[in-house]
Structure formats: structure tokens, C-alpha cells
Design a protein around this motif. Structure first.
Motif, mmCIF file in Angstrom:
data_model
loop_
_atom_site.group_PDB
_atom_site.id
_atom_site.type_symbol
_atom_site.label_atom_id
_atom_site.label_comp_id
_atom_site.label_asym_id
_atom_site.label_seq_id
_atom_site.Cartn_x
_atom_site.Cartn_y
_atom_site.Cartn_z
ATOM 1 N N UNK A 103 0.842 -1.194 0.000
ATOM 2 C CA UNK A 103 0.000 0.000 0.000
ATOM 3 C C UNK A 103 0.879 1.247 0.000
ATOM 4 N N UNK A 104 0.254 2.404 -0.229
ATOM 5 C CA UNK A 104 1.001 3.658 -0.181
ATOM 6 C C UNK A 104 1.582 3.895 1.212
ATOM 7 N N UNK A 134 5.874 8.234 -2.528
ATOM 8 C CA UNK A 134 7.089 8.651 -1.833
ATOM 9 C C UNK A 134 7.704 9.865 -2.541
ATOM 10 N N UNK A 135 7.784 9.815 -3.854
ATOM 11 C CA UNK A 135 8.361 10.917 -4.612
ATOM 12 C C UNK A 135 7.563 12.209 -4.390
ATOM 13 N N UNK A 136 6.260 12.100 -4.360
ATOM 14 C CA UNK A 136 5.398 13.266 -4.134
ATOM 15 C C UNK A 136 5.624 13.858 -2.752
ATOM 16 N N UNK A 160 7.259 17.605 -1.455
ATOM 17 C CA UNK A 160 6.610 18.540 -0.549
ATOM 18 C C UNK A 160 7.509 18.883 0.639
ATOM 19 N N UNK A 161 8.193 17.886 1.166
ATOM 20 C CA UNK A 161 9.101 18.142 2.285
ATOM 21 C C UNK A 161 10.237 19.063 1.840
ATOM 22 N N UNK A 162 10.829 18.779 0.699
ATOM 23 C CA UNK A 162 11.931 19.600 0.201
ATOM 24 C C UNK A 162 11.486 21.037 -0.071
ATOM 25 N N UNK A 163 10.246 21.201 -0.440
ATOM 26 C CA UNK A 163 9.721 22.526 -0.776
ATOM 27 C C UNK A 163 9.621 23.437 0.439
ATOM 28 N N UNK A 186 3.869 19.523 4.988
ATOM 29 C CA UNK A 186 2.685 18.817 5.483
ATOM 30 C C UNK A 186 3.030 17.682 6.438
ATOM 31 N N UNK A 187 4.293 17.200 6.372
ATOM 32 C CA UNK A 187 4.741 16.098 7.215
ATOM 33 C C UNK A 187 5.483 16.641 8.431
#
Length: 805
Positions: free
Chosen positions: A217-218, A460-462, A466-469, A519-520
Motif C-alpha cells: 500500500x502507499x 514517496x516521490x510526491x 513537498x518536504x523539500x519545498x 505537510x509532514x
């Protein structure tokens, strides 16, 4: 202050010349790699005395350094990098120990010549190398009257795997990971977490090599990637601590062990904290061990000056009080690293970066590469096109202050000048720490656990994107840039560290915490911040509201505590331009375009007042939240531009005020200070702008130099003394840098081209050098004001306090 000189890339006859140039530049230490690849002969023996080649005479080089009173920073590997083939590992290791060559995603080998650090065959060979070189270094430690003052453990551990997105996934490593997973989660929970049973080796290996993309799963995919990075942290720590044990077993005692951190890229430091995340388990809390930065930023500008500042702050956040900052590879050349003139850094870049690092408490700076050289041939040809020890050709270190032929480049005078500036105040700097305003920047280690993503792991790539952003310095780096260029000096706090009874970093009565938020945000960190605000702490969030745990599962602990929720996230596109306007608190402000905004709503659990609105529909995009426990939080859910006055006012709403206030400066002036326990202080002024700065400076509410204007030329810096004790008086302030410690009653200042002044509080007669043009006048408050005209740049001015009136 050190410089890297590679003896193994120079003829023995050239060593003295390069070391003399190092001494002439003011450096007191020499650093050097000591490559296993070079010192091991074709027969497998190790030569450290030059019996088989002058390039192997490490002992002779150490003795020559000692003759010049140079300390030695030893960097014996096993891995070296430095453009050496196999990163400095002998070719035979790869032939004789193929099991040490790691496999990555889908069981494929990676593109670099790295090794599995914990593979028993490689470790045994590394121990053989240490058994040869460590006794040579141990016999020459400073504790035994020799020159060796510190020993680095390996080099840039984990860097090759990260930059190639190639985790180490051999059968042996995955077996170790299965035990790790059972220990952390239990077998059944691990099976649920990853979609494979750690007790079934074949399925376990297949799932991990596929990155959780084969039927998982994701949520399992995200958990697998997260824990893969966490396990690699443990492995790197075990490896470095094993090397430390080996070094101690072979006689290394009483000097620091150093761990070199990698991570800058394309002239930026955004990714540098990945190195901290990977390696801090090996040195955090470890006595007699500290980390050092390894940075290549080119010019220091308004774009990347926050990068270097935050790099140092995040490094310090995981250090104990007795673990000073160091820089083991401090870029000092022209930047022409591949000899194609595709980039050229100014000489001033070295000066500016040195000044900023010294201001933040670096106790060791080692300029890399100080002197170039050449790459001698390998003992045995390998048929790779040049058969030399490195892949850069015959010459190496084209960009160094001292080029391969021993000629001085334009960066040499700038390096020598800034080293003089540091030595001029080193008697004070040694006991000083940076002073900070009442705010710290949050460092979240797991926001940098992003080294590995399976090519087919879309979710994971998505999430990594977002984290890097948003992580670290904030979206578009605005948070850190606004703080630093807005006149704030700040430390950092490791929010991932487990709270202890002695942990006061998140004391609600302590500094405000500013955090860039993807978001994380892990549940433990969210809970810690929630308790902080509920207890009366002050918090600034900038980015998007955290709604996910580290493994991608929903987690809104912090949002719920603040009583704020997201109704919609709006991204800018080529045809849509989200814009916001500050509410009345900020005074008249223009409508500004942003790259992203979140429309927020207050849930009614707290007192939440809008600070900025989406101009499209009036929805709040920023709230000021007050909790029942007296806490205050500002949630800024948009990337508001770097308008310095706006951000200063926003930070001031948290009750944070600037200790140092420059009036009339242009953007690009960095102002901070260092002080010792007695209140002696140095003001550090660094102008990275392309325009000169003319300004007045208030220090803790009082005007410096009676409000006189200070001037800094384009891309220059200065360290100004304040409140410095002398025998018979106090130097209240000076507009020139110190140029040494003097003899107690003598003040040594370094003049520049413009006029200067110094105010001394003393009852003694003040004497100045004849011919200097300096004058002494008595002030009404009993102080003596010394003024001097512009003169020869760099000349020394001596001011003496004579006994008697």
C-alpha cells in the motif's frame, strides 16, 4: 586556522615551499588526507616513510610540519574522496571482497565506487590499514610533543549512496534490517508496516529492493522508505564508532575525533542538513568528538548567506556544549574546479564566509584546497585512460590559492587578510560564543530523511517533493532569509531530540521557536510543540499546516491544539496568481502575490485572529493564536515575500526584539555578536551586498560610537570590539578591528583606508604612535577619544595606557 596541503600530490622538494606559504598566510595548522590507495604498494605492503616513493613519505611531511610549528589535522580515511580513484580505497579491495560492493534498488549495483561499510571483509581490511597508520599518528600526537592535533574518521560517510539514490540493500544488510525492524516494531507489526514478514527472507528482500512498490500500500511504501533511512543512520553510526574504537586501540588518545559532513550542492546549502541527519548519531553526545562542515557555496550573496548561517546553526543544534563547530573543507579557491572557467568566485568570497563562520563560533577552519599539486601514476596500470591516482588528470587543485606549480592566485591575499583579522581577535574569540535574539529556528532531522526514493514509488516521490519545498529555511528560503537579513541573529533547536529532565530548549519561558513546516511533521515533534505552546511558549509556523506523520498517516495533533484547520490549498500556476494582504495590524501593506497559500479556518478551540487574508475570497491564510495556557502561535500558511519590515513586525508580535539594530543599511548586511562570560563583545558586520553600506548601529538600545555612521565597502566585513578590558581601563568601542592582544595596557588596532576612532575609559595617559596622525581628546565623561585620519590600509595603530595621569 588551517589549510589543506596534499603531500602525496607534491614532490618532496616542494613541501617546504607550500608549508612556508601556509605559514605566511597566517595559518597555524595543516590538514591533509592520508590515502590508503597511495600508501599501499603493488605488493600489498604499506609504506609511510617514503622507502618506495617520495609521495609516500608521510613521516617526513609530519616532521617538516612540526619544524614550522604547524599543527596537523590528520585525515586517514579509509575513504578519502579528493577526486581519487575508488575514493582512495585500493583497487584490490574491490577484487578481493566483491561482497562489500553494495546492491541498490531492484538488486542493481550503484554507479559509484562505494562499499558496504559494515561488510566484514572490508572492515577487516580497514582495520589492517588503521593498524599501519594509526601508530604513526599516535607517536606524533600533541599530547606526546608531536604536531598531530586531531584525527578525522573516514570522510563524507553516506554521501555517495545519497547523491546516487542508491541505498545499501545487500542480503546481509537486509538481514540486519529485519532484526532492526523486529526490535523496533515486533515481527507482526513490522509485517503490517512494510507489507513483508521479516521472518521470511526471500519475500523480505524482494519487498525492500522494490521499495514497497510490488503490491504494498502507499502507507507501507512510505513507512518502508522512512525506516530505510533511519536504519542507514544506525549503520553509519556503528561504522564510525567502530573506526573510533580501532583508532583508540592503536594509540589515538587525548585529541579530538572529527566527522566531516557533506551536503552543499550547486552553490546552495539547502541539502546540507542531510549530512547532519545521516551522521549525527555517530558524534552527538560522544566525548572528544565533533563534526565539521564541508561546503562549496561559491560567492556569498543575499541568496545563500542564510544557507551558511543555518548550516552552522543546525550543526550546533545537535552538539553538546563541549563540541565546537569546525569546518574541515572550507572552500577557499576561485571555483574553477574542472579547469573550464565555467565559474569564478571573487577573492572576497573567502573573506566573507570566514567572517560569518567565526561569528557563529567555528573554532577550526581548514581551507580546502590550500595548495594544488599533481597526480602521480599508480604503481600498477589499470588501463583507465590515465593510470594516475585521480581522475582530474596530471594537475590537481587548479582553483587553489596556491596553484599546482606553487604560484599565488588572487584568492591568496584575501585569505591571508582575513586570517590576520581572526588572529587579531583570537584571544577573545576563543572564549566567546555567538549571542542570539530571543528566537531559535527549528531543525527536524526526519525532514532530511529524503536520500532514497525507488524510481516507481510515486507517493514517496510526491511526499519528498513537498518536504523539500518547505523544510529548513522555509518555502523559497524566506523564513531564514527574513530573520537573518532582517537583523536577527538566532540559534537552532533539534526538535527531534527526546526531551530529558535537563532539556530546556523548549522551555515555554525560553526563546520563541520558528519552524518551516511541510505537510509532514512527526507525531512526537507535533506533541512536543503542542505542549510547548499550551505551556505558554511562543511559536511561528511558516509553510503549510502539518497534517501527516513521518510515515504519511494522518496526524493533526499540533493543528488541533492551535485550533486551526485547512479548508483548501491553492498553488500558483502560469494562469493563476494567488495573492494575500495583511490585516490592519501591519499597517498599510500592498497586496502581494504568493506561490502557495492555504485557506484556513478557526475551529473555535482557541482565540485565533486573522493576520493575512486571501484577496480572492477573504479567507484567512495566517492566524495569531492564543492558548488558554498563555501560549502564542503565529501560523503563516503562505510564502509571503521577503519584505523585511513586514517580517520584523511579524516576529516582534512574538515579543522578539533585535539586540542589534542597523539604521540606514541596504539589504545584505548581516549583523551579529559574540561575547564572553565577562561581557566583552565583538560585533560582526558582514556586507554581502553589491553596494557599500553606511549606517548607524544600536547595541542593546544604545548607539554605538555615539551614533557615528559606520561604513562597509562592497562585499566586506569587520569585527568591532566593544567593552574590552585593558590594564588600567576599558575600550568602550572602536570602529577598527583588533590586530592582536597587545600586552595588557596596549591596544592594537588595524587601520583601513578611512578615518577611525576609539573610546577608552581610563584615568591613565593615552599615548599613540608617532606619525600615525592620531589625536587624543578628553571627553566630559572622563573617557579619552582617539581619532585618526584615513591612511595606509592594514597599517597597525598602537595605543598605550601609561601609568600615572
Amino acid at each position: 586556522m588551517a589549510g589543506e596541503v596534499h603531500y602525496f600530490r607534491l614532490h618532496r622538494r616542494d613541501w617546504a615551499d607550500r608549508l612556508d606559504k601556509l605559514v605566511a598566510a597566517g595559518c597555524t595548522a595543516v590538514a591533509s588526507y592520508m590515502p590508503w590507495l597511495v600508501h599501499e604498494t603493488a605488493s600489498g605492503t604499506v609504506d609511510l616513510t617514503g622507502a618506495t616513493s617520495e609521495y609516500r613519505d608521510l613521516v617526513g611531511f609530519l616532521e617538516l610540519a612540526a619544524e614550522r610549528d604547524l599543527l596537523v589535522i590528520a585525515r586517514p580515511g579509509p575513504f578519502i574522496m579528493a577526486e581519487l580513484k575508488n575514493e582512495g580505497i585500493p583497487f584490490r579491495i574491490y577484487r578481493e571482497h566483491p561482497a562489500a560492493i553494495p546492491l541498490g534498488w531492484d538488486g542493481e549495483r550503484g554507479p559509484t565506487q562505494t562499499l558496504d561499510y559494515l561488510e566484514p571483509g572490508y572492515l577487516a581490511q580497514a582495520e589492517r590499514w588503521f593498524a599501519e597508520i594509526m601508530p604513526v599518528l599516535a607517536d606524533r600526537l600533541v599530547t606526546r610533543g608531536g604536531p598531530v592535533a586531531a584525527v578525522q574518521l573516514d570522510n563524507e560517510v553516506g554521501m555517495l549512496s545519497w547523491v546516487t539514490n542508491t541505498p545499501e540493500l545487500t542480503d546481509r544488510t537486509l538481514h540486519d534490517l529485519a532484526s532492526w525492524a523486529i526490535e523496533h516494531w515486533g515481527a507482526d507489526d513490522a509485517r503490517q508496516r512494510y507489507g513483508a514478514d521479516p521472518r521470511e527472507p526471500e519475500a523480505w528482500v524482494a519487498q525492500w529492493r522494490a521499495g514497497g512498490t510490488r503490491g504494498g500500500s502507499e502507507a507501507q511504501q512510505l513507512a518502508l522508505h522512512h525506516d530505510l533511512g533511519a536504519h542507514h543512520r544506525d549503520r553509519y553510526a556503528r561504522y564510525l564508532l567502530r573506526l573510533r574504537e580501532m583508532a583508540v586501540q592503536h594509540g589515538i588518545h587525548g585529541v579530538p575525533f572529527l566527522v566531516n559532513l557533506h551536503g552543499t550542492s550547486e552553490g546552495r546549502g539547502r541539502t546540507f542538513p542531510i549530512g547532519i541527519s545521516q551522521l549525527s548519531k555517530a558524534y552527538a553526545g560522544m566525548p572528544q568528538t565533533t563534526s565539521g562542515s564541508d561546503h562549496y557555496l561559491g560567492e556569498l550573496t543575499v541568496e545563500n548567506v542564510p544557507d551558511l548561517y543555518v548550516m552552522n546553526a543546525f550543526m550546533a543544534a545537535v552538539h553538546d556544549a563541549d563540541q565546537p563547530l569546525t569546518s574541515l573543507e572550507f572552500e577557499s579557491g576561485t571555483g574553477n574546479y574542472v579547469e573550464d572557467l565555467s565559474r569564478e568566485a571573487s577573492p572576497e568570497a573567502t573573506d566573507l564566509k570566514t567572517r560569518l563562520c567565526v561569528a557563529q563560533g567555528n573554532r577550526l577552519i581548514s581551507y580546502y584546497l590550500f595548495a594544488g599539486g599533481h597526480n602521480p601514476p599508480l604503481d600498477e596500470p589499470v588501463g583507465d585512460g590515465n593510470d594516475r591516482i585521480a581522475f582530474t588528470g596530471e594537475r590537481h587543485g587548479f582553483a587553489a590559492p596556491v596553484d599546482p606549480e606553487g604560484r599565488l592566485s588572487p584568492t591568496y591575499p584575501a585569505l591571508r587578510s582575513v586570517v590576520r583579522a581572526v588572529h587579531g581577535a583570537e584571544h577573545l574569540l576563543a572564549d566567546m560564543d555567538e549571542e542570539h535574539d530571543d528566537i531559535v529556528l527549528g531543525y527536524v532531522q526526519d525532514h532530511y530523511l529524503t536520500e532514497y526514493t525507488h524510481p516507481e514509488a510515486a507517493r514517496r516521490r510526491e511526499l519528498v517533493h513537498e518536504v523539500e519545498r518547505y523544510r529548513g529555511m522555509g518555502p523559497r528560503d524566506i523564513l531564514a532569509r527574513a530573520l537573518l537579513l532582517g537583523g536577527h541573529s538566532f540559534g537552532a533547536v533539534d526538535l527531534s531530540a527526546a526531551p530529558t529532565s535537563a532539556d530546556s530548549a523548549l522551555d515555554p519561558a525560553g526563546p520563541a521557536v520558528a519552524l518551516a513546516t511541510p505537510p509532514v511533521l512527526g507525531r512526537a515533534v507535533q506533541e512536543r510543540l503542542a505542549a510547548f505552546v499550551q505551556g505558554g511558549g511562543r511559536l511561528l509556523l511558516h509553510g503549510v499546516l502539518p497534517v501527516l506523520d513521518d510515515d504519511g498517516t494522518p496526524c493533526t495533533v499540533l493543528a488541533d491544539t492551535l485550533g486551526v484547520a485547512v479548508t483548501e490549498t491553492v498553488d500558483g500556476t502560469v494562469h493563476h496568481f494567488p495573492s494575500v494582504r495583511a490585516t490592519d495590524w501591519a499597517g498599510p501593506q500592498p497586496e502581494v502575490r504568493v506561490g502557495v497559500l492555504q485557506r484556513l479556518r478557526a475551529t473555535g478551540e482557541t482565540d485565533a485572529q486573522p493576520l493575512a487574508l486571501d484577496v480572492a475570497d477573504g479567507s484567512p491564510v495566517a492566524f495569531e493564536v492564543r492558548t488558554e495556557g498563555g501560549g502564542l502561535a503565529i501560523v503563516m500558511a503562505c510564502d509571503y515575500p521577503c519584505h523585511l519590515d513586514f517580517w520584523r513586525a511579524l516576529v516582534a508580535r512574538l515579543g522578539v526584539h533585535r539586540r542589534l539594530v542597523a539604521h540606514g543599511e541596504a539589504p545584505g548586511l548581516v549583523v551579529t555578536s559574540t561575547a564572553d562570560a565577562t561581557g566583552q563583545r565583538l560585533l560582526h558586520l558582514v556586507n554581502v551586498a553589491q553596494v557599500p553600506q553606511k549606517f548607524t548601529l544600536d547595541v542593546n538600545g544604545m548607539p554605538l560610537a555615539d551614533g557615528a555612521a559606520l561604513e562597509l565597502p562592497v562585499r566586506s566585513g569587520r569585527m568591532l570590539p566593544v567593552g574590552i578590558r585593558l590594564d588600567g581601563g576599558v575600550l568602550r568601542w572602536a570602529t577598527a578591528e583588533l590586530d592582536g592582544a597587545g600586552d595588557g595596557s596596549t591596544l592594537l588596532l588595524r587601520r583601513d583606508n578611512g578615518p577611525g576612532s576609539a573610546l577608552l575609559e581610563t584615568g591613565r595617559e593615552v599615548l599613540v604612535d608617532d606619525g600615525s596622525g592620531a589625536e587624543v581628546t578628553e571627553e566630559e565623561n572622563g573617557c579619552r577619544l582617539v581619532t585618526w585620519p584615513g591612511g595606509e590600509d592594514g597599517a597597525r595603530l598602537r595605543i598605550r595606557l601609561r601609568n600615572g595621569s
